[in-house]
Write an enzyme that holds these catalytic residues in place. Structure first.
Site, PDB file in Angstrom:
ATOM      1  N   GLU A  23      60.799  49.519  37.407  1.00 45.79           N
ATOM      2  CA  GLU A  23      59.792  50.666  37.875  1.00 45.79           C
ATOM      3  C   GLU A  23      59.378  51.589  37.158  1.00 45.79           C
ATOM      4  O   GLU A  23      60.252  51.988  36.227  1.00 45.79           O
ATOM      5  CB  GLU A  23      59.961  50.774  39.215  1.00 45.79           C
ATOM      6  CG  GLU A  23      59.557  49.802  40.403  1.00 45.79           C
ATOM      7  CD  GLU A  23      58.186  49.664  40.745  1.00 45.79           C
ATOM      8  OE1 GLU A  23      57.377  50.522  40.064  1.00 45.79           O
ATOM      9  OE2 GLU A  23      57.787  49.232  41.782  1.00 45.79           O
ATOM     10  N   ASN A 157      53.461  53.030  47.113  1.00 45.87           N
ATOM     11  CA  ASN A 157      53.474  52.667  45.847  1.00 45.87           C
ATOM     12  C   ASN A 157      52.024  53.244  45.395  1.00 45.87           C
ATOM     13  O   ASN A 157      51.075  53.645  45.925  1.00 45.87           O
ATOM     14  CB  ASN A 157      53.090  51.123  45.718  1.00 45.87           C
ATOM     15  CG  ASN A 157      54.641  50.684  45.311  1.00 45.87           C
ATOM     16  OD1 ASN A 157      55.394  51.113  44.378  1.00 45.87           O
ATOM     17  ND2 ASN A 157      54.946  49.458  45.989  1.00 45.87           N
ATOM     18  N   ASP A 207      50.909  47.339  43.465  1.00 43.67           N
ATOM     19  CA  ASP A 207      52.152  48.134  43.309  1.00 43.67           C
ATOM     20  C   ASP A 207      51.844  49.245  42.601  1.00 43.67           C
ATOM     21  O   ASP A 207      50.645  49.994  42.925  1.00 43.67           O
ATOM     22  CB  ASP A 207      53.057  46.956  42.488  1.00 43.67           C
ATOM     23  CG  ASP A 207      54.458  47.473  42.752  1.00 43.67           C
ATOM     24  OD1 ASP A 207      54.636  48.821  42.671  1.00 43.67           O
ATOM     25  OD2 ASP A 207      55.291  46.489  42.842  1.00 43.67           O
TER      26      ASP A 207
END
Lengths: 303, 58
Positions: A23, A157, A207
């Site tokens: 991430e 997100n 996301d």
């Protein structure tokens, strides 16, 4: 239909283990390197595309996101329930602020630095299969003051900023909706929270995200093997397929900010990742030449 | 805390599909942008938490 080239910038091996939950890629213009995190391995990675050199550091907890600072190698890390400072070169961490008491059980997730140097970061219940909405969205200023921007969040997100249009984007992934708010960079106030993109008819979920130099929003479509680019008026104008099922977050980097780096999920989560395509492995860090330029990542402005 | 140097640019890469506006099925991905809500703040200043300096006892 055209084509893009996708390169593998980092993949796990026997030595490192595979990436579990990649991430938060962040490009440091000062260092010309990409920092990103593997949340479940408690790691922060550092990728130098010039040399192909990769490094990582292992932290005491799960880093959800990171912010650059004006000091080379000094990062602000959103880890578990707190913000900590990391000195990359000696590996030391220094606690700064507890955003939530550790007893909540939440952990910090997606975060971005706004154009004025504040960090906006969200919390979530770590087990997404529980479908809890215990998370909140925080805005941390350089003096350490904290504003609660939103509560009752499932999985925060998609935080990204468009300074030219005075916007902040945000997505609570389970809602499958990307929201946008008017964002006053001077005061940090945000107003008019409203839907920007409804993933309803689209595959996957929103996301992580970033905004390019044209003000377009790049959203990682997790579970959908793709990224989409959305113009400021909410129109999808590109869809780039990637060789992994779960891309998590894009960021522009490289000398001219023309490479789109994309992190992905490996073995983490309750749903196993599908095998990668074309030799790619779930969890790989990808580098894509999309022919679009990004924006420099602001540094967190600490007094 | 560890740091591990790894090396290697990995492969020449692959070519992947890049659908542009003209290729996209806009019927399938059509979505409507709702009207903007009233000019309401979404941040409650009362929820602002003090910074460490403010929170520290005098």
């Amino acid at each position: 239909m055209s084509a893009v080239e996708i390169r593998r910038a980092f993949t796990g091996d026997e030595l490192t283990g595979e990436t579990l939950l990649g991430e938060c890629p962040v490009w440091s213009e000062a260092e010309q390197v990409l920092y990103w995190v593997d949340i479940d391995r408690h790691r922060i990675h550092r990728h130098d595309p010039q040399s192909g050199h990769n490094q990582y550091r292992t932290l005491e907890g799960r880093p959800g996101s990171i912010a650059l600072t004006v000091d080379i190698g000094r990062l602000l890390v959103a880890m578990e329930n707190q913000l900590v400072w990391l000195d990359w070169f000696d590996g030391e961490t220094t606690p700064w602020i507890d955003l939530e008491p550790p007893t909540t059980g939440n952990r910090l997730n997606d975060g971005r630095t706004d154009p004025a140097g504040r960090m906006v970061v969200g919390t979530m219940w770590p087990d997404t299969s529980a479908a809890k909405t215990t998370g909140s969205l925080y805005q941390v200023s350089c003096d350490g003051s904290v504003a609660v921007l939103q509560t009752d969040i499932g999985v925060p997100n998609g935080i990204a900023f468009d300074p030219e249009r005075g916007r902040m984007y945000f997505a609570d992934s389970p809602t499958r909706m990307v929201m946008v708010a008017d964002y006053d960079t001077d005061t940090g106030e945000h107003r008019n929270l409203r839907p920007f993109l409804d993933y309803g008819p689209l595959p996957g979920k929103p996301d992580g995200a970033c905004v390019d130099a044209d003000g377009c929003y790049w959203s990682a479509s997790i579970y959908a093997w793709s990224l989409i680019r959305v113009t400021p008026d909410g129109t999808i104008d590109r869809r780039v397929e990637v060789p992994v099922e779960k891309p998590t977050m894009p960021a522009f980097g490289g000398p001219d900010l023309e490479t789109l780096f994309v992190t992905s999920i490996g073995a983490a989560g309750s749903k196993p990742s599908a095998p990668g395509r074309d030799g790619f492995t779930p969890g790989d860090l990808m580098a894509i030449d999309v022919g679009v330029q990004g924006r420099p990542e602001p540094c967190f402005a600490h007094l | 805390m560890d740091v591990l140097p790894l090396t290697g640019a990995l492969g020449a890469g692959i070519r992947s599909v890049d659908l542009r506006a003209d290729d996209l099925d806009h019927e399938a991905i059509h979505h409507t942008l709702p009207e903007i809500d009233a000019d309401r703040p979404c941040f409650d200043p009362a929820k602002r938490l003090p910074g460490p300096a403010e929170a520290a006892p005098a």
